[in-house]
Motif scaffolding. Sequence first.
Motif, mmCIF file in Angstrom:
data_model
loop_
_atom_site.group_PDB
_atom_site.id
_atom_site.type_symbol
_atom_site.label_atom_id
_atom_site.label_comp_id
_atom_site.label_asym_id
_atom_site.label_seq_id
_atom_site.Cartn_x
_atom_site.Cartn_y
_atom_site.Cartn_z
ATOM 1 N N SER A 6 0.694 -1.175 -0.073
ATOM 2 C CA SER A 6 -0.025 0.128 -0.025
ATOM 3 C C SER A 6 0.824 1.237 -0.110
ATOM 4 N N ASN A 7 1.833 1.185 0.913
ATOM 5 C CA ASN A 7 2.670 2.505 0.926
ATOM 6 C C ASN A 7 3.555 2.733 -0.368
ATOM 7 N N PHE A 8 4.034 1.660 -1.118
ATOM 8 C CA PHE A 8 4.919 1.746 -2.242
ATOM 9 C C PHE A 8 3.593 2.086 -3.240
ATOM 10 N N GLY A 9 2.638 1.418 -3.110
ATOM 11 C CA GLY A 9 1.776 1.973 -4.232
ATOM 12 C C GLY A 9 1.438 3.649 -3.958
ATOM 13 N N LYS A 10 1.381 4.152 -2.957
ATOM 14 C CA LYS A 10 1.017 5.667 -2.933
ATOM 15 C C LYS A 10 2.467 6.279 -3.582
ATOM 16 N N ILE A 11 3.481 5.681 -3.288
ATOM 17 C CA ILE A 11 4.918 6.399 -3.894
ATOM 18 C C ILE A 11 4.675 6.319 -5.517
ATOM 19 N N LEU A 12 4.401 5.244 -5.863
ATOM 20 C CA LEU A 12 4.301 5.008 -7.199
ATOM 21 C C LEU A 12 3.346 5.963 -7.938
ATOM 22 N N LYS A 13 2.308 5.986 -7.463
ATOM 23 C CA LYS A 13 1.186 6.944 -7.943
ATOM 24 C C LYS A 13 1.438 8.504 -7.854
ATOM 25 N N ASN A 14 2.036 8.846 -6.753
ATOM 26 C CA ASN A 14 2.395 10.376 -6.578
ATOM 27 C C ASN A 14 3.644 10.671 -6.833
ATOM 28 N N ASP A 15 4.682 9.857 -7.280
ATOM 29 C CA ASP A 15 6.156 10.293 -7.348
ATOM 30 C C ASP A 15 6.719 9.578 -8.605
ATOM 31 N N LEU A 16 6.312 8.287 -8.690
ATOM 32 C CA LEU A 16 7.043 7.491 -9.779
ATOM 33 C C LEU A 16 6.369 7.100 -11.061
ATOM 34 N N ILE A 31 11.041 -2.560 -12.421
ATOM 35 C CA ILE A 31 10.920 -3.921 -12.148
ATOM 36 C C ILE A 31 10.278 -4.145 -10.884
ATOM 37 N N ILE A 32 8.971 -4.565 -10.850
ATOM 38 C CA ILE A 32 8.183 -4.551 -9.509
ATOM 39 C C ILE A 32 7.781 -6.233 -9.149
ATOM 40 N N SER A 33 8.221 -6.544 -8.313
ATOM 41 C CA SER A 33 7.793 -7.992 -7.920
ATOM 42 C C SER A 33 7.099 -7.917 -6.535
ATOM 43 N N TYR A 84 -5.742 -19.405 -3.684
ATOM 44 C CA TYR A 84 -5.160 -18.410 -2.917
ATOM 45 C C TYR A 84 -4.065 -17.423 -3.719
ATOM 46 N N LEU A 85 -3.362 -18.163 -4.803
ATOM 47 C CA LEU A 85 -2.492 -17.192 -5.563
ATOM 48 C C LEU A 85 -3.123 -16.226 -6.279
ATOM 49 N N ILE A 86 -4.168 -16.545 -6.971
ATOM 50 C CA ILE A 86 -4.979 -15.582 -7.667
ATOM 51 C C ILE A 86 -5.547 -14.705 -7.017
ATOM 52 N N ALA A 87 -6.051 -15.078 -5.997
ATOM 53 C CA ALA A 87 -6.830 -13.982 -5.043
ATOM 54 C C ALA A 87 -5.995 -12.871 -4.526
ATOM 55 N N SER A 88 -4.957 -13.786 -3.989
ATOM 56 C CA SER A 88 -3.795 -12.577 -3.357
ATOM 57 C C SER A 88 -3.013 -11.668 -4.414
ATOM 58 N N LEU A 89 -2.774 -12.209 -5.711
ATOM 59 C CA LEU A 89 -2.057 -11.118 -6.390
ATOM 60 C C LEU A 89 -3.278 -10.016 -6.979
ATOM 61 N N ASP A 90 -4.542 -10.645 -6.978
ATOM 62 C CA ASP A 90 -5.567 -9.326 -7.238
ATOM 63 C C ASP A 90 -5.452 -8.392 -6.196
ATOM 64 N N GLN A 91 -5.215 -8.851 -5.045
ATOM 65 C CA GLN A 91 -5.211 -7.970 -3.933
ATOM 66 C C GLN A 91 -4.281 -6.963 -3.914
ATOM 67 N N SER A 92 -2.777 -7.581 -4.034
ATOM 68 C CA SER A 92 -1.588 -6.979 -4.242
ATOM 69 C C SER A 92 -1.769 -5.791 -5.356
ATOM 70 N N LYS A 107 -4.314 -4.288 -6.327
ATOM 71 C CA LYS A 107 -5.071 -3.168 -6.021
ATOM 72 C C LYS A 107 -4.441 -2.339 -4.740
ATOM 73 N N ARG A 108 -3.563 -3.092 -3.968
ATOM 74 C CA ARG A 108 -2.930 -1.955 -3.215
ATOM 75 C C ARG A 108 -1.845 -1.218 -3.817
ATOM 76 N N MET A 109 -1.266 -1.840 -4.790
ATOM 77 C CA MET A 109 -0.058 -0.993 -5.518
ATOM 78 C C MET A 109 -0.537 -0.245 -6.744
ATOM 79 N N GLY A 110 -1.845 -0.347 -7.079
ATOM 80 C CA GLY A 110 -2.556 0.421 -8.091
ATOM 81 C C GLY A 110 -1.822 0.110 -9.298
ATOM 82 N N LEU A 111 -1.597 -1.149 -9.577
ATOM 83 C CA LEU A 111 -1.084 -1.551 -10.825
ATOM 84 C C LEU A 111 -1.897 -2.524 -11.602
ATOM 85 N N ASP A 112 -1.788 -2.504 -12.940
ATOM 86 C CA ASP A 112 -2.273 -3.594 -13.759
ATOM 87 C C ASP A 112 -1.725 -4.962 -13.863
ATOM 88 N N TYR A 113 -0.307 -4.927 -13.727
ATOM 89 C CA TYR A 113 0.386 -6.102 -13.592
ATOM 90 C C TYR A 113 1.655 -5.654 -12.730
#
Length: 330
Positions: A74-84, A92-94, A114-122, A124-130
């Motif tokens: 979530s915190n990295f997602g905010k930095i990505l959105k606002n600054d990067l 490269i984001i993993s 679990y894996l597919i649901a977890s990645l979907d959540q991740s 959303k938290r980072m604000g990424l498509d992939y």
Amino acid sequence: MYEALKNRHELMKYNRCGNSGLFLPAVSLGLWHNFGTNDDFETMRQMCFTAIDAGITHFDLANNYGPLPGSAESNFGKILKNDLSAYRDQLIISTKAGYEMWDGPYGDGGSRKYLIASLDQSLKRMGLDYVDIFYHHRMDPNTPLEETMLALDHIVRSGKALYVGISNYDGETMLKASKILDELHTPFIINQNCYNMFNRTIENNGLKKEAPADGKGIITFSPLAQGLLTNRYINGIPSDSRVAKNIGFLKKSDITDERVKQIISLNEMASDRGQTLAQFALSWILKDSDITSVLIGASRPSQITDCVKCLDNTTFTKDELDKINLISNS
């Protein structure tokens, strides 16, 4: 608004990841610690900026990094959105899933659910498509390996990850996983495992030998053994350390008199080479062409700058290597 250094890529060494077309920086930044709910957000921002200006293009996360679980993303997602956001295609984001993330039978392990649901959540938290790389975080004996690998294949084909990797697998299981993924033509390119002077597990379980032979890269975490391979504990346990606060995996019981003697001896070797102990430990890992990248953690920007200097000297003599083995195994 942050603007990255123009010559940053000239400051870093980039290594091909296995037989793939992807290059990773020799030093990558892991967000395992210090990007959680109670950490200072401005410090997080400055660490990301410092990393990018040093030529670090790879940021490594997992669904459960925090605390609280998910807060690092979530915190990295905010930095990505606002600054990067302007630099997304240069990064490269993993992220990963495999350890317990939420209650119940579907929030842990290696199941497709679990894996597919977890990645979907991740995402959303980072604000990424992939994400660029998605890992299964650990071997799961309770889930058929084929199910886990088919889930990774689906994730790539669905466009949610460009490449996949596995973490904390041994060499034998890695080869079994690789066979399944190769038959599916899934871009499995990398293994992430703990490796440092005090932890040689990947040398003993076959991973360090088998991964390069199979055309796969290796990225190592905990290269400084949770801070042991620094000068932080030479004169005792600092009151502000994670050990003193009983945070993390390193415990007071790990810092024995024998261990401190080892650290002091290694620190003397580092000093003779004109390096800090941290730089020395990182250089030792990167001396080997089988290692694609080493993941560092940091609590302040200056630590990143210091660690990247390890690239100034990654050559060791046979006498140095023999002495390191003698000290670390004593």
